[in-house]
Write a protein that holds these residues in place. Sequence first.
Motif, PDB file in Angstrom:
ATOM      1  N   THR A 273       0.807  -1.223   0.000  1.00 32.05           N
ATOM      2  CA  THR A 273       0.000   0.000   0.000  1.00 32.05           C
ATOM      3  C   THR A 273       0.837   1.269   0.000  1.00 32.05           C
ATOM      4  O   THR A 273       0.299   2.368  -0.118  1.00 32.05           O
ATOM      5  N   HIS A 275       3.083   2.921  -1.969  1.00 27.49           N
ATOM      6  CA  HIS A 275       3.099   3.874  -3.080  1.00 27.49           C
ATOM      7  C   HIS A 275       1.724   4.479  -3.311  1.00 27.49           C
ATOM      8  O   HIS A 275       1.601   5.673  -3.637  1.00 27.49           O
ATOM      9  N   ALA A 276       0.679   3.674  -3.116  1.00 27.60           N
ATOM     10  CA  ALA A 276      -0.681   4.205  -3.271  1.00 27.60           C
ATOM     11  C   ALA A 276      -0.966   5.267  -2.222  1.00 27.60           C
ATOM     12  O   ALA A 276      -1.532   6.330  -2.530  1.00 27.60           O
ATOM     13  N   ARG A 277      -0.562   5.015  -0.973  1.00 28.27           N
ATOM     14  CA  ARG A 277      -0.771   6.010   0.087  1.00 28.27           C
ATOM     15  C   ARG A 277       0.068   7.262  -0.169  1.00 28.27           C
ATOM     16  O   ARG A 277      -0.383   8.385   0.083  1.00 28.27           O
ATOM     17  N   ASP A 279       0.897   8.481  -3.054  1.00 28.59           N
ATOM     18  CA  ASP A 279       0.252   9.256  -4.119  1.00 28.59           C
ATOM     19  C   ASP A 279      -0.967  10.008  -3.585  1.00 28.59           C
ATOM     20  O   ASP A 279      -1.232  11.153  -4.000  1.00 28.59           O
ATOM     21  N   GLY A 303      -9.574   5.298  -1.926  1.00 28.62           N
ATOM     22  CA  GLY A 303      -8.733   4.247  -2.475  1.00 28.62           C
ATOM     23  C   GLY A 303      -8.762   2.958  -1.691  1.00 28.62           C
ATOM     24  O   GLY A 303      -7.941   2.066  -1.936  1.00 28.62           O
ATOM     25  N   LEU A 306      -6.344   0.422  -0.269  1.00 28.63           N
ATOM     26  CA  LEU A 306      -5.016   1.045  -0.314  1.00 28.63           C
ATOM     27  C   LEU A 306      -5.127   2.502   0.102  1.00 28.63           C
ATOM     28  O   LEU A 306      -4.680   3.411  -0.594  1.00 28.63           O
ATOM     29  N   SER A 307      -5.703   2.735   1.268  1.00 28.90           N
ATOM     30  CA  SER A 307      -6.021   4.085   1.726  1.00 28.90           C
ATOM     31  C   SER A 307      -5.149   4.472   2.909  1.00 28.90           C
ATOM     32  O   SER A 307      -4.467   3.635   3.510  1.00 28.90           O
TER      33      SER A 307
END
Length: 367
Positions: A273, A275-277, A279, A303, A306-307
Amino acid sequence: MKDCDFPILHYQKGNSYKDWGISHGEEYREAIGELFLIRKELMLKRNPSLINHLLPMAQAQYEQTLKYCGDAATELEGIAKGSNLSLTDIVILNNYTDFRDIELTDQGCSTIQVQNESNILSGQTWDMHSSAKNYLCVIEVPETELASKSLILTVTGCVGLMGINTDNCLVGVNNINTTRAEVGLIWPSLVRKTLEGKNLGQMRDILLDAPITSGHNYLISTPKGAEHWEITPTEKDLVHAHGDGEIGSSFHTNHCLGANVSKIESAKNVSATSHARYDILKQKVKNVTDSAQLKKLLQCHEGMPLSICSHYDSGARDPSQTCGGGMADLSSGEIQFWRGCPEYDSNYKEYTYQLNSEEKSFTLKQS
């Protein structure tokens, strides 16, 4: 599984660190025993070969902690005595993510720093294995000869995950996955040691001089500036810095940003998670101007799963969930800690404290 109901532990002024540990261990003996067994099982599930090496590894880590963070080390001794567990057991509970060759990919915390004309804001989520949520607590630590009063967010049996002192100095931590681990100190003890600093320079010196076991990103924040440091046993990178009065924001998730630390990152073990966080934070942190907006971001579910605030257990690679968080407005002195999530948890609970810098005191305003 015991639910401790997010308690506040009140350490008594004048008592020794060992006495504090004993009272901590005695009051939460059942919970500490449960959490130790959970963390030991998780650790050995990752690496069963450690079973015959726990005692010497724990002893070596404790000895390094005793040299550098002696007071926190004796507090660990007290917790062991009060909880009727061995010192090895308490070291595992505190430092299980740092044991050599342990590869835990379920630690997904996010740290944030925001400075503008009106506010200096610092905060983080605490993402851990979901079993840890029921053991979260706050410790009120009195002043000593070396340290000011402090508030500590932690789990029962552990001396510190993040904290702030009455000198308005905050330290937050999130995990990074790196190679070249060494026998070093127990990192929650370093959280407590860092809070002996009374300004940014003193906090920095404590971090950079410490014998580290494995990689973490440390956020150190004061009214006169803030820094994010990625620190491993062999490398130390300053990845963000805010000077006194400088406008801007910074944040960190769980992948390495520093030029030197990135070279020893264990890429296969980076949180799925992270890279998603990162971004999401890159997009949203620029809109944070006050503590209410920072808290909203730290508890954001965009997301999902992936939050930033996640309560989804995949049962696979990343069983981490957001167990709680903490934040402070270093301009106003308002400090908040919470357990769980107001949207997803029926047992959500939070505390709000007010720092009085002149009196060097904290007041519990809301619970």
